[in-house]
Design an enzyme around this catalytic site. Structure first.
Site, PDB file in Angstrom:
ATOM      1  N   GLU B  60      34.797 -75.303  81.723  1.00  0.00           N
ATOM      2  CA  GLU B  60      35.448 -76.399  81.000  1.00  0.00           C
ATOM      3  C   GLU B  60      35.271 -77.751  81.682  1.00  0.00           C
ATOM      4  OE1 GLU B  60      36.909 -73.424  81.436  1.00  0.00           O
ATOM      5  OE2 GLU B  60      37.187 -72.688  79.388  1.00  0.00           O
ATOM      6  N   HIS B 129      48.253 -68.548  76.958  1.00  0.00           N
ATOM      7  CA  HIS B 129      47.579 -68.987  75.737  1.00  0.00           C
ATOM      8  C   HIS B 129      48.564 -69.645  74.768  1.00  0.00           C
ATOM      9  CE1 HIS B 129      44.044 -66.759  77.025  1.00  0.00           C
ATOM     10  NE2 HIS B 129      43.378 -67.228  75.988  1.00  0.00           N
TER      11      HIS B 129
END
Lengths: 330, 326
Positions: B60, B129
């Protein structure tokens, strides 16, 4: 490269040395604030590589030890000193400082303060070059300690995967701030670490301009020919601490003396004297002229330049009058 | 006006912007061959090819930094971060480079990147998440933050974000990709600043954004039907900068405010809107503003615990009834 060219490079390297030494004094005099990371000892790296490239055409990006890379990219030293003096006439208009020199006109894409931060930015600049279809390359200079960041691996992987025109130059000065490389890094030879990404690499003596130039010529040709990234490790040493706030007490005096004996400016000077293309007197005159130039032009310009206007403190946060903020022009 | 799903609206915005400008690219994990975890880039790989629709490694910080670097040269990357939880890994490049480079270069460089990512909680995805990170992004100077509550906004905000010269973070929502709504047939650019009055009312203002706009609308209907309270609902689709004028205008009319956020209360949108109310129109208030937020806990896996940790429309109704003592 002929000796007349090398004489020019010697003058530029000596200028860079004296410029940095004058920064040290200006810092002590409190004309420069913040952090200050100086380059003496490592000059052959920036000059050897950039003499083999096309500064101003190729893109250059580096860390916080960035003054000399900006000068060699074509920035006016007066505007760099003005930046260090936090003036409106500085390359970054006094908003950046020593660690954040930028000069887009000369394709010097900046100094960045986060160790390893420029790795992916350089790959991205190379992606931009690839999309525009030009023959430029991006050259990213970083220290050895940056290679322990995740961005090193993430960026090498993507650069290799997408065949990006980027040359990573590792200026291995053996210390990450105050920690010696063998105490922080499992594989001490940095060029070996890139083998994991199938990127060609080399290790060279970073104190000898001629050797750096030769290795960099090969590296630049590889990248410019469209064969993808290259990694060049240059073994070097900084003659001062990591920054001005570094006591520099962690290095053995014998080690420092050994590297002082391998001064890149002196190595090039003596080689030119030996070849009969320079005399010691000529060199001394050159030095005097440089010291005068730095004082009379560079320091004077920085001193006399105005500070930024306080009313402009919020300028440059966001784009000015961007029509798309209100949904565009219809 | 055609109805389309939120994800379809995002695909349409990508497609139009990529057709309009060859320097627009998109990149992220599984966005190309797979078409995106939430289908938001589906079909683009076949149309524009792998050099413009880039399947990235799971790196990322690396690929976000790469997109930012490319944007220095005029490339317009739309970067998808598959889940906002993973955006933490890219914070170095987003905050230290994209948000600051214009300023610290004295206006020479800019980073016109768009970073899209679904935030919010879905169903039992667990603590790592279920992050809601809009509060983190909106606290940093140099970034724009928008968050679409409908397919129309998802389409129009992305279109404007691509053209805007600032870095823009678009906070989407995992539960909203299949939401249907009307999107203009003609090309449409949504403003990146301001707010929208989505329901007019005179008694209390409910401030929502993204998914909480829908909780506010449900609560407003309930309050009108059963309690005779007419709530105004304001959609704060722009979280940075927040619409001070829109906030002031509505509170000056209703004199009461409830801010509804899916995130934890601390240092959040509710806290910020309350501060703006204090600064802009304190003496217009007839009651202390109230915020409806999640509990200050990592989101649990157990569904009953998960529901207990999150706010909903009933909590909004309860908060408003508390203000009116009914």
């Amino acid at each position: 490269m002929n000796n007349a060219d090398k004489k020019r490079v010697l003058r530029e390297m000596l200028f860079a040395r004296r410029f940095e030494e004058r920064c040290y004094e200006a810092y002590v005099e409190r004309n420069i604030g913040g952090f200050l990371h100086l380059y003496p000892g490592e000059e052959a790296c920036a000059f050897g590589v950039l003499e083999a490239a096309q500064p101003g055409h190729d893109y250059v990006i580096t860390s916080y030890r960035d003054h000399v890379h900006a000068i060699k990219s074509g920035s006016d030293p007066r505007h760099i000193m003005a930046e260090l003096f936090a003036k409106e006439t500085g390359v970054s208009k006094g908003r950046g400082g020593s660690m954040h020199l930028f000069d887009l006109a000369h394709r010097f894409m900046g100094g960045y303060a986060l160790v390893g931060g420029p790795f992916p930015l350089a790959a991205g600049i190379a992606k931009g070059i690839q999309m525009q279809g030009g023959d430029e390359i991006c050259i990213c200079f970083l220290g050895d300690a940056a290679n322990n960041q995740g961005t090193f691996h993430e960026s090498l992987n993507m650069a290799a995967l997408w065949n990006l025109p980027v040359l990573y130059v590792c200026e291995n000065n053996l210390y990450g701030i105050g920690t010696r490389i063998d105490r922080s890094t499992a594989v001490v030879d940095q060029y070996q670490r890139v083998a994991a990404y199938n990127i060609p690499s080399a290790q060279e003596d970073g104190q000898d301009f001629d050797l750096v130039h030769e290795a960099a010529t090969k590296a630049v040709a590889h990248v410019r020919s469209g064969k993808g990234p290259y990694f060049l490790e240059l073994m070097t040493y900084r003659y001062r601490g990591h920054s001005m706030s570094d006591s520099n007490a962690y290095r053995a005096k014998t080690e420092e003396r050994m590297w002082s004996g391998r001064d890149p400016v002196i190595i090039l000077r003596d080689r030119l004297i030996e070849a009969g293309d320079l005399t010691l007197d000529e060199y001394k005159d050159m030095d005097t002229a440089i010291l005068d130039e730095i004082e009379d032009e560079v320091i004077r310009y920085a001193t006399e330049s105005p500070e930024p206007n306080i009313a402009d403190v919020e300028k440059y946060v966001l784009a000015e009058n961007d029509p798309w903020v209100s949904g565009g022009v219809h | 006006m055609a109805e389309m799903m939120y994800w379809e609206a995002i695909v349409r915005a990508h497609d139009e912007e990529m057709a309009n400008d060859p320097m627009v690219i998109c990149m992220g994990e599984d966005i190309g061959v797979v078409g995106g975890t939430y289908k938001a880039t589906s079909g683009l790989y076949d149309k524009y090819g792998e050099t413009r629709v880039i399947d990235t490694p799971i790196s990322e910080n690396g690929y976000t930094g790469l997109g930012i670097g490319a944007s220095f040269l005029g490339v317009r990357p739309i970067i998808e971060i598959m889940s906002v939880n993973f955006a933490w890994l890219a914070m170095d490049q987003i905050f230290n480079t994209a948000a600051k480079v214009r300023y610290m270069s004295g206006g020479q460089l800019q980073a016109p990147v768009v970073i899209r990512s679904p935030g919010g909680t879905a169903h039992q995805l667990g603590s790592q998440h279920s992050a809601r990170m809009e509060k983190v992004f909106m606290g940093v100077a140099g970034l724009r933050v928008v968050t679409p509550s409908s397919p129309r906004q998802a389409y129009g905000l992305l279109k404007s974000a691509v053209r805007c010269n600032d870095p823009v973070f678009i906070n989407e929502h995992e539960l909203m990709y299949n939401m249907k709504g009307e999107v203009p047939d003609d090309e449409y650019f949504h403003p990146l600043e301001g707010s929208e009055v989505v329901r007019e009312g005179r008694d209390v203002t409910l401030f929502g954004y993204n998914i909480s706009v829908h909780w506010c609308l449900q609560a407003a209907a309930e309050l009108s039907k059963h309690h005779g309270i007419e709530a105004e609902v304001i959609d704060l689709y722009a979280l940075s900068p927040l619409d001070r004028e829109g906030i002031r205008n509505s509170v000056s009319k209703t004199h009461r405010a409830v801010i509804v956020e899916e995130a934890e209360p601390a240092v959040g949108v509710g806290a910020e809107v309350m501060a703006i109310i204090n600064e802009e129109c304190f003496f217009e208030l007839d009651a202390a503003p109230v915020r409806v937020s999640a509990l200050h806990v990592p989101i649990p896996y157990n569904h009953a615990l998960e529901k207990a940790a999150l706010p909903n429309a009933n909590d909004v109704v309860t908060a408003v009834r508390g203000i009116f003592g009914v």
